[in-house]
Design an enzyme around this catalytic site. Structure first.
Site, mmCIF file in Angstrom:
data_model
loop_
_atom_site.group_PDB
_atom_site.id
_atom_site.type_symbol
_atom_site.label_atom_id
_atom_site.label_comp_id
_atom_site.label_asym_id
_atom_site.label_seq_id
_atom_site.Cartn_x
_atom_site.Cartn_y
_atom_site.Cartn_z
ATOM 1 N N HIS A 66 4.134 -4.350 9.120
ATOM 2 C CA HIS A 66 4.076 -4.203 10.577
ATOM 3 C C HIS A 66 2.754 -4.700 11.162
ATOM 4 C CE1 HIS A 66 7.399 -1.688 9.402
ATOM 5 N NE2 HIS A 66 6.603 -0.829 8.790
ATOM 6 N N TYR A 79 10.814 9.568 1.585
ATOM 7 C CA TYR A 79 10.934 8.532 0.553
ATOM 8 C C TYR A 79 11.670 8.977 -0.706
ATOM 9 C CZ TYR A 79 7.690 5.933 3.457
ATOM 10 O OH TYR A 79 7.116 5.271 4.517
ATOM 11 N N GLU A 131 12.756 -9.314 1.885
ATOM 12 C CA GLU A 131 11.978 -8.157 2.346
ATOM 13 C C GLU A 131 12.795 -6.892 2.092
ATOM 14 O OE1 GLU A 131 11.041 -8.495 6.506
ATOM 15 O OE2 GLU A 131 10.452 -6.386 6.660
ATOM 16 N N HIS A 139 12.779 -2.541 2.270
ATOM 17 C CA HIS A 139 12.200 -1.243 2.627
ATOM 18 C C HIS A 139 13.123 -0.151 2.136
ATOM 19 C CE1 HIS A 139 9.198 -3.227 5.002
ATOM 20 N NE2 HIS A 139 10.158 -3.964 5.517
ATOM 21 N N ASN A 177 8.147 -5.532 -0.832
ATOM 22 C CA ASN A 177 8.032 -4.335 0.004
ATOM 23 C C ASN A 177 6.549 -4.213 0.326
ATOM 24 O OD1 ASN A 177 7.887 -1.922 1.316
ATOM 25 N ND2 ASN A 177 9.078 -0.764 -0.198
ATOM 26 N N PRO A 201 0.794 -1.230 0.000
ATOM 27 C CA PRO A 201 0.000 0.000 0.000
ATOM 28 C C PRO A 201 0.825 1.280 0.000
ATOM 29 C CG PRO A 201 -0.071 -1.069 2.145
ATOM 30 C CD PRO A 201 0.559 -2.049 1.199
ATOM 31 N N ASN A 202 0.317 2.224 -0.752
ATOM 32 C CA ASN A 202 0.844 3.589 -0.845
ATOM 33 C C ASN A 202 2.144 3.718 -1.634
ATOM 34 O OD1 ASN A 202 -1.251 4.876 0.742
ATOM 35 N ND2 ASN A 202 -0.402 3.741 2.467
ATOM 36 N N ARG A 226 7.313 0.829 13.518
ATOM 37 C CA ARG A 226 7.887 0.260 12.283
ATOM 38 C C ARG A 226 9.044 -0.695 12.561
ATOM 39 N NH1 ARG A 226 5.487 3.628 8.281
ATOM 40 N NH2 ARG A 226 5.081 5.681 9.154
ATOM 41 N N ASP A 277 1.895 -15.557 6.742
ATOM 42 C CA ASP A 277 1.418 -16.921 6.515
ATOM 43 C C ASP A 277 1.464 -17.296 5.037
ATOM 44 O OD1 ASP A 277 1.005 -17.231 9.214
ATOM 45 O OD2 ASP A 277 -1.187 -17.229 9.111
ATOM 46 N N ALA A 307 3.184 -0.668 4.888
ATOM 47 C CA ALA A 307 2.733 -0.731 6.283
ATOM 48 C C ALA A 307 2.217 -2.108 6.684
ATOM 49 C CB ALA A 307 1.660 0.325 6.526
ATOM 50 N N ARG A 325 4.837 11.147 -2.400
ATOM 51 C CA ARG A 325 4.513 10.814 -1.014
ATOM 52 C C ARG A 325 5.680 11.174 -0.089
ATOM 53 N NH1 ARG A 325 4.809 4.595 1.192
ATOM 54 N NH2 ARG A 325 3.916 5.029 3.230
ATOM 55 N N ARG A 373 13.165 4.699 12.427
ATOM 56 C CA ARG A 373 11.908 5.457 12.395
ATOM 57 C C ARG A 373 11.060 5.149 13.643
ATOM 58 N NH1 ARG A 373 9.231 5.005 6.633
ATOM 59 N NH2 ARG A 373 8.022 6.712 7.545
#
Ligand code: DQA
Length: 153
Positions: A85, A23, A103, A105, A79, A10-11, A116, A92, A82, A18, A112
């Site tokens: 977290h 970012y 993973e 980021h 990635n 998301p986002n 997070r 799963d 949110a 953003r 941060r």
């Protein structure tokens, strides 16, 4: 041709606009371009996606797991934004579908807000890359290609 999946949560579609102080100015299209360039170098097709919906990401991870099992994918760069977290469901999916997953980021989540610092995904990741910006995706693709080559060797 073997694929590497690159899944964004998301986002991340808002990258570039953003919170640029956090970012940066690179857009998701820039990230995709960089992934495609390194994919071409490694002989991998890049399946690059973004969704704001948790369930869609679960479905994509399951698809990726099936592709890995069939020898058609080296795994997923994830990635999850949110959802990293918050989402037991994504954790799963990675574990259940046996997805080799790195993973990623863009930001150093550990520097941060405390919320997070915890990731549901890190325990099921092959590796974790944080804080390196867009090149983190490239490193993750190289890592998955290397792990797949090792597994096949
Ligand atoms: C992020 C970090 C997350 O905490 C955040 O919710 C994001 C982006 C990153 O790439 O730095 O959406 O995953």
């Amino acid at each position: 041709m073997t694929t590497v999946h690159v899944l964004n949560g998301p986002n991340l579609n808002l990258l570039g606009r953003r919170e640029p102080a956090v970012y940066g100015r690179h857009t998701l299209a820039d990230v995709e371009q960089r992934c495609r360039t390194v994919g071409a170098e490694l002989g991998l097709e890049v399946d690059f996606r973004q969704s704001n919906h948790e369930g869609e990401l679960v479905t994509w991870l399951q698809e990726c797991g099936a592709a890995v099992a069939a020898g058609r994918s080296v795994g997923a760069v994830l990635n999850a934004g949110a959802y990293t977290h918050t989402s037991l469901a994504l954790r799963d999916a990675v574990a259940g579908a046996e997805v080799p997953m790195v993973e990623v980021h863009l930001t150093n989540v550990h520097a941060r807000e405390e919320v997070r610092h915890h990731s549901f995904l890190s325990p099921v990741a092959r590796g974790v890359i944080v804080g390196l910006g867009v090149p983190g995706y490239e490193l993750a693709i190289r890592a998955l290609a290397g792990l797949a080559a090792e597994a096949g060797a």
